[in-house]
Design an enzyme around this catalytic site. Structure first.
Site, PDB file in Angstrom:
ATOM      1  CB  THR A  13      35.313  39.850  42.785  1.00  0.00           C
ATOM      2  OG1 THR A  13      34.087  40.149  43.079  1.00  0.00           O
ATOM      3  CG2 THR A  13      35.806  38.494  43.440  1.00  0.00           C
ATOM      4  CB  ALA A  33      56.994  35.749  32.858  1.00  0.00           C
ATOM      5  NE  ARG A  45      32.265  52.186  33.302  1.00  0.00           N
ATOM      6  CZ  ARG A  45      31.797  51.162  32.760  1.00  0.00           C
ATOM      7  NH1 ARG A  45      31.219  50.013  33.367  1.00  0.00           N
ATOM      8  NH2 ARG A  45      31.873  50.767  31.491  1.00  0.00           N
ATOM      9  CB  ILE A 134      40.192  24.052  37.410  1.00  0.00           C
ATOM     10  CG1 ILE A 134      39.455  23.885  38.761  1.00  0.00           C
ATOM     11  CG2 ILE A 134      40.810  22.829  36.879  1.00  0.00           C
ATOM     12  CD1 ILE A 134      38.294  23.048  38.735  1.00  0.00           C
ATOM     13  CD  GLU A 188      28.762  35.011  36.518  1.00  0.00           C
ATOM     14  OE1 GLU A 188      28.881  35.928  35.715  1.00  0.00           O
ATOM     15  OE2 GLU A 188      29.617  34.568  37.150  1.00  0.00           O
ATOM     16  CE  LYS A 203      31.926  29.386  34.813  1.00  0.00           C
ATOM     17  NZ  LYS A 203      31.603  29.480  36.307  1.00  0.00           N
TER      18      LYS A 203
HETATM   19  N1  HSE Z   1      29.361  32.843  39.300  1.00  0.00           N
HETATM   20  C1  HSE Z   1      30.300  31.836  38.884  1.00  0.00           C
HETATM   21  C2  HSE Z   1      30.318  30.808  39.634  1.00  0.00           C
HETATM   22  C3  HSE Z   1      31.815  32.662  38.920  1.00  0.00           C
HETATM   23  O1  HSE Z   1      29.718  30.627  40.627  1.00  0.00           O
HETATM   24  O2  HSE Z   1      30.985  29.680  39.404  1.00  0.00           O
HETATM   25  C4  HSE Z   1      32.720  31.869  38.182  1.00  0.00           C
HETATM   26  O3  HSE Z   1      32.537  31.981  36.761  1.00  0.00           O
END
Ligand code: HSE
Length: 432
Positions: A13, A33, A45, A134, A188, A203
């Protein structure tokens, strides 16, 4: 200056989003830049129909990219922490700058990877690892450099926020919304990372280290997911003037730093309470600036690619000036070891939902247990027993108190003969 040559590893993605943005906005990006940015090689892959790679040098061996002498910047977008770690280590050893969107990699191995990057005199950039599009890392590391950060709190998992929003607004069920989030590319690979709070914990630990200048300590984050949130609690929270959000919270206290991810009731008038769907938002309170809010899409192909490309632009600018790396990865030149406050000692308010027999003295016994523990009741709702049921729901909001005291009181309430099942307990924060 010669164009900066990028090697992209991974065409999922975010990888396909990055190829598309770099191609579509090539003119603006190179103007910003100060030099052209070209995709020298793509390691994947398999192909991804979401992007056209026909004009590019594509290899099926991602390690070919980190060994390619013509690649200046390796962009790691394969995810996971095993092959990705080897790939990044080899890239750094080969003197390549690295851009990654991999929060798990940074949360678990950031300390050692940053040390390796420093030794090699190269940059490791990870804006896309937290809150998608962000620019929160840049804000903490650069824009807020004047401040002592007091606390931060954020909705930092788009999938979880999407699920909670759909449950509240449309009464949809949890599994159905999760499937949609997966189809939209938000979730994920292992969606339990989203719903059990692991992704948010990855995070949060990165944000806390940036905020307080401390080493990354993923194993110290208290993590609770949203899979046990019931529609009835979403509704009672609304009656009390609150919304349930899955928050990551980091706060500096005298006893240490709080690091916690859990469902949280927040007053519905707070901006954060109105961040819906896949959107993310982080409130950061600095001692000089006061509260600041950063809002935007936290997941998805191009929002995340936006952050990846911003990191590539930063590196291109560094290469253009010929300067050594001047912004340290965590913003502080020297990390400081802050103790992490054990969850038992964290102070917060609580929402409690108790299912108890409808008979005289029950409420006063529950109130007595709370009062004996020094916990005050701030609000109370008691409903009539639904037809043909002998148990009534009682909903209480407590004052701010130490977690351990509430947990002991919850155990005592659960052991009363006339209380049915577990006491639902959700933390409450006013974020003021
Ligand atoms: N799975 C994560 C989310 C994707 O839903 O925020 C971004 O880190």
């Amino acid at each position: 200056m010669n164009p900066v040559r990028v090697g992209i590893c991974g065409l999922g993605t975010v990888g396909s989003g990055t190829v598309n943005v770099l191609t579509r906005n090539a003119q603006e990006i190179s103007a910003r830049a100060g030099t052209g940015i070209i995709i020298e090689q793509i390691g994947a892959r398999r192909d991804n129909p979401a992007c056209d790679t026909s004009g590019f040098n594509v290899t099926r061996d991602i390690f070919e990219v980190v060994r390619n002498p013509n690649v200046d910047v390796v962009v790691e977008l394969i995810g996971g922490t095993t092959v990705a770690k080897e790939l990044v280590e080899e890239a750094l050893a080969n003197g390549k700058h690295v851009v990654t969107a991999n929060k798990a990699l940074i949360a678990h191995y950031g300390n050692e990877l940053f040390a390796r990057a420093k030794e090699a005199g190269v940059t490791i950039a990870f804006e896309a690892a937290v809150a998608g599009g962000i620019p929160i890392i840049k804000a903490l590391r650069e824009g807020l450099a004047a401040n002592k950060i007091k606390w931060l709190a954020g909705i930092i998992n788009g999938t979880g926020n999407f699920i909670l929003t759909e449950m509240r607004d449309k009464g949809r069920d949890f599994d159905d919304v999760l499937k949609e989030a997966q189809a939209l590319g938000y979730a994920e690979a292992d969606p339990t990372f989203d719903v059990e709070g692991i992704d948010a914990a990855h995070k949060l630990v990165i944000l806390a280290s940036l905020a307080f200048g401390m080493p990354l300590q993923f194993d110290k984050v208290f993590t609770e997911g949203i899979s046990r949130i019931e529609p009835v609690d979403v509704a009672y929270a609304g009656e009390l003037g609150y919304r349930i959000k899955h928050l990551g919270i980091a706060r500096r206290t005298n006893g240490g730093v709080e690091l916690r991810v859990h469902p949280t009731l927040i007053p519905e008038k707070r901006l954060l309470a109105n961040v819906d769907g896949v959107m993310n938002a982080v409130v950061v309170k600095g001692d000089a600036v006061g509260p600041t809010l950063y809002y935007g899409p936290g997941a998805g192909a191009e929002p995340t690619a936006s952050a990846v490309v911003a990191d590539i632009v930063d590196i291109a600018r560094e290469l253009g000036t010929g300067q050594a790396v001047c912004v340290p990865p965590l913003g502080f030149n020297e990390a400081q070891e802050w103790p992490v406050l054990p969850m038992d000692e964290v102070e917060t308010a609580y929402y409690l939902r108790i299912s108890a027999l409808d008979q005289p003295g029950v409420l006063s016994k529950i109130a007595q247990i709370l009062s004996d523990a020094g916990i005050s009741i701030e609000a109370l709702i008691q409903k009539e027993a639904p037809e043909e049921q002998v148990h009534v729901p009682m909903i209480l909001l407590t004052n701010r108190t130490i977690e351990k005291k509430v947990m002991n009181a919850v155990t005592a309430i659960e052991s009363l003969g006339y209380v049915l099942g577990e006491v639902v307990h959700i933390r409450v924060e006013t974020l003021s």
